[in-house]
Design an enzyme around this catalytic site. Sequence first.
Site, PDB file in Angstrom:
ATOM      1  N   LYS A  13       0.838  -1.219   0.000  1.00 37.27           N
ATOM      2  CA  LYS A  13       0.000   0.000   0.000  1.00 37.27           C
ATOM      3  C   LYS A  13       0.863   1.256   0.000  1.00 37.27           C
ATOM      4  CE  LYS A  13      -2.080  -1.113   3.845  1.00 37.27           C
ATOM      5  NZ  LYS A  13      -1.344  -2.368   4.151  1.00 37.27           N
ATOM      6  N   ARG A  88      -9.881   0.517   8.138  1.00 36.67           N
ATOM      7  CA  ARG A  88      -9.454  -0.854   8.425  1.00 36.67           C
ATOM      8  C   ARG A  88     -10.593  -1.672   9.013  1.00 36.67           C
ATOM      9  NH1 ARG A  88      -3.688   0.678   8.752  1.00 36.67           N
ATOM     10  NH2 ARG A  88      -2.759  -1.305   9.264  1.00 36.67           N
ATOM     11  N   ARG A 127      11.821  -5.413   4.914  1.00 36.65           N
ATOM     12  CA  ARG A 127      11.534  -3.992   4.618  1.00 36.65           C
ATOM     13  C   ARG A 127      12.517  -3.057   5.323  1.00 36.65           C
ATOM     14  NH1 ARG A 127       5.650  -1.627   5.406  1.00 36.65           N
ATOM     15  NH2 ARG A 127       5.842  -2.625   7.439  1.00 36.65           N
ATOM     16  N   ARG A 160      11.180  -1.142  10.783  1.00 32.42           N
ATOM     17  CA  ARG A 160      10.083  -0.724  11.666  1.00 32.42           C
ATOM     18  C   ARG A 160       9.987  -1.645  12.872  1.00 32.42           C
ATOM     19  NH1 ARG A 160       4.815   0.468   8.013  1.00 32.42           N
ATOM     20  NH2 ARG A 160       3.869  -0.732   9.700  1.00 32.42           N
ATOM     21  N   ARG A 171      -0.690  -8.487  13.431  1.00 37.33           N
ATOM     22  CA  ARG A 171      -1.252  -7.524  12.459  1.00 37.33           C
ATOM     23  C   ARG A 171      -2.055  -8.258  11.394  1.00 37.33           C
ATOM     24  NH1 ARG A 171       4.176  -4.915  10.835  1.00 37.33           N
ATOM     25  NH2 ARG A 171       3.039  -3.937   9.128  1.00 37.33           N
TER      26      ARG A 171
HETATM   27  P1  AP5 Z   1       4.863  -1.580   1.841  1.00 37.35           P
HETATM   28  O1  AP5 Z   1       4.510  -0.788   0.650  1.00 37.35           O
HETATM   29  O2  AP5 Z   1       5.574  -0.904   2.956  1.00 37.35           O
HETATM   30  O3  AP5 Z   1       3.559  -2.367   2.371  1.00 37.35           O
HETATM   31  P2  AP5 Z   1       2.262  -1.818   3.126  1.00 37.35           P
HETATM   32  O4  AP5 Z   1       1.083  -2.526   2.535  1.00 37.35           O
HETATM   33  O5  AP5 Z   1       2.244  -0.339   3.138  1.00 37.35           O
HETATM   34  O6  AP5 Z   1       2.542  -2.413   4.552  1.00 37.35           O
HETATM   35  P3  AP5 Z   1       2.415  -1.783   6.020  1.00 37.35           P
HETATM   36  O7  AP5 Z   1       3.163  -2.743   6.906  1.00 37.35           O
HETATM   37  O8  AP5 Z   1       2.852  -0.362   6.072  1.00 37.35           O
HETATM   38  O9  AP5 Z   1       0.900  -1.888   6.252  1.00 37.35           O
HETATM   39  P4  AP5 Z   1       0.176  -1.881   7.602  1.00 37.35           P
HETATM   40  O10 AP5 Z   1      -1.235  -1.687   7.191  1.00 37.35           O
HETATM   41  O11 AP5 Z   1       0.451  -3.060   8.463  1.00 37.35           O
HETATM   42  O12 AP5 Z   1       0.869  -0.689   8.399  1.00 37.35           O
HETATM   43  P5  AP5 Z   1       0.473   0.814   8.700  1.00 37.35           P
HETATM   44  O13 AP5 Z   1       1.695   1.616   8.655  1.00 37.35           O
HETATM   45  O14 AP5 Z   1      -0.695   1.237   7.880  1.00 37.35           O
HETATM   46  O15 AP5 Z   1       5.729  -2.834   1.325  1.00 37.35           O
HETATM   47  C1  AP5 Z   1       6.287  -3.764   2.239  1.00 37.35           C
HETATM   48  C2  AP5 Z   1       7.652  -4.241   1.708  1.00 37.35           C
HETATM   49  O16 AP5 Z   1       7.467  -4.962   0.487  1.00 37.35           O
HETATM   50  C3  AP5 Z   1       8.632  -3.100   1.375  1.00 37.35           C
HETATM   51  O17 AP5 Z   1       9.914  -3.532   1.715  1.00 37.35           O
HETATM   52  C4  AP5 Z   1       8.520  -2.935  -0.152  1.00 37.35           C
HETATM   53  O18 AP5 Z   1       9.750  -2.492  -0.709  1.00 37.35           O
HETATM   54  C5  AP5 Z   1       8.182  -4.351  -0.601  1.00 37.35           C
HETATM   55  N1  AP5 Z   1       7.278  -4.402  -1.736  1.00 37.35           N
HETATM   56  C6  AP5 Z   1       6.120  -3.695  -1.882  1.00 37.35           C
HETATM   57  N2  AP5 Z   1       5.497  -4.026  -3.031  1.00 37.35           N
HETATM   58  C7  AP5 Z   1       6.284  -4.976  -3.625  1.00 37.35           C
HETATM   59  C8  AP5 Z   1       6.169  -5.733  -4.828  1.00 37.35           C
HETATM   60  N3  AP5 Z   1       5.108  -5.589  -5.641  1.00 37.35           N
HETATM   61  N4  AP5 Z   1       7.122  -6.627  -5.121  1.00 37.35           N
HETATM   62  C9  AP5 Z   1       8.168  -6.796  -4.289  1.00 37.35           C
HETATM   63  N5  AP5 Z   1       8.350  -6.120  -3.131  1.00 37.35           N
HETATM   64  C10 AP5 Z   1       7.403  -5.217  -2.790  1.00 37.35           C
HETATM   65  O19 AP5 Z   1      -0.054   0.708  10.190  1.00 37.35           O
HETATM   66  C11 AP5 Z   1       0.826   0.414  11.260  1.00 37.35           C
HETATM   67  C12 AP5 Z   1       0.054   0.410  12.578  1.00 37.35           C
HETATM   68  O20 AP5 Z   1      -0.545   1.709  12.802  1.00 37.35           O
HETATM   69  C13 AP5 Z   1      -1.141  -0.556  12.632  1.00 37.35           C
HETATM   70  O21 AP5 Z   1      -0.743  -1.860  12.992  1.00 37.35           O
HETATM   71  C14 AP5 Z   1      -2.011   0.113  13.709  1.00 37.35           C
HETATM   72  O22 AP5 Z   1      -1.519  -0.135  14.985  1.00 37.35           O
HETATM   73  C15 AP5 Z   1      -1.838   1.598  13.397  1.00 37.35           C
HETATM   74  N6  AP5 Z   1      -2.854   2.092  12.457  1.00 37.35           N
HETATM   75  C16 AP5 Z   1      -2.629   2.560  11.192  1.00 37.35           C
HETATM   76  N7  AP5 Z   1      -3.798   2.907  10.620  1.00 37.35           N
HETATM   77  C17 AP5 Z   1      -4.765   2.667  11.533  1.00 37.35           C
HETATM   78  C18 AP5 Z   1      -6.189   2.791  11.511  1.00 37.35           C
HETATM   79  N8  AP5 Z   1      -6.841   3.197  10.416  1.00 37.35           N
HETATM   80  N9  AP5 Z   1      -6.872   2.445  12.617  1.00 37.35           N
HETATM   81  C19 AP5 Z   1      -6.241   2.007  13.731  1.00 37.35           C
HETATM   82  N10 AP5 Z   1      -4.893   1.839  13.806  1.00 37.35           N
HETATM   83  C20 AP5 Z   1      -4.168   2.162  12.716  1.00 37.35           C
END
Ligand code: AP5
Length: 216
Positions: A13, A88, A127, A160, A171
Amino acid sequence: MYIVLLGPPGAGKGTQSKNLAVKLGLPHISTGDILRQNVKDGTELGKQAKGIMDKGLLVPDELVAKMLDERFNNPDIKKGFILDGYPRTLPQAGTLDQIMASKGLSVDLVVYLDSSDKVIIERLGGRLVCSKCGALYHVTNMPPKAKDLCDKCQGALYQRSDDNEVTVSKRLEVYKKEVASLIEYYTKAKKLYRLNADLEAGVVLNQITDLAHKVK
Ligand code: AP5
């Protein structure tokens, strides 16, 4: 154009949002990034969120909704946004509609980035994130040119704190519990498109761009 990217942790994402934001000239809004910035800045929100994030749980709805509402007051969203990490849960989807409606806006397109557990675990385990500009890398899939340094700004790369095995598994569990109701909600609204996010990042980006042009 107001685009939401849904998908499991590690589906890409953040990677896709950043590239799409440049391609479409729209701001990228990531609730995870805003929360991590608050943790880094030591704000009251950051203090409340830190422990919850490290456990892989969801930060309480009211805190995230307030944070998002404030972000949406920024005039940079006048032409659209790429929203990553929100909603989410089904209640969050309702909240998003409400906040947007209060500003005369609505979601145009929801892209569901579908990914397998095997790929997710491999991606999150490798990552790397830039501490200065937030650029994303992967030790093998998207390695930086110089070890542990960002190609774009030379900032130090870090892992991270929630990318450890135990937190990733939590997660994923939280995500799987909530995602079905979101898919149903956006399918009924005829806004949801599902893509295979296990494919190469450039291929996925082109597919999202095509969808954005089709829906517009
Ligand atoms: P990346 O693009 O970083 O993946 P992502 O889907 O963004 O993963 P996240 O871990 O950031 O998602 P998340 O939803 O768990 O975390 P968030 O920060 O939102 O890619 C991952 C890796 O793969 C990278 O190394 C990249 O280079 C590689 N890659 C990507 N695409 C690729 C491809 N096609 N091919 C090969 N390699 C690839 O949330 C974190 C925390 O915040 C949550 O757990 C929660 O506690 C809190 N939080 C956030 N939003 C909310 C909400 N709405 N409500 C409540 N709590 C929330």
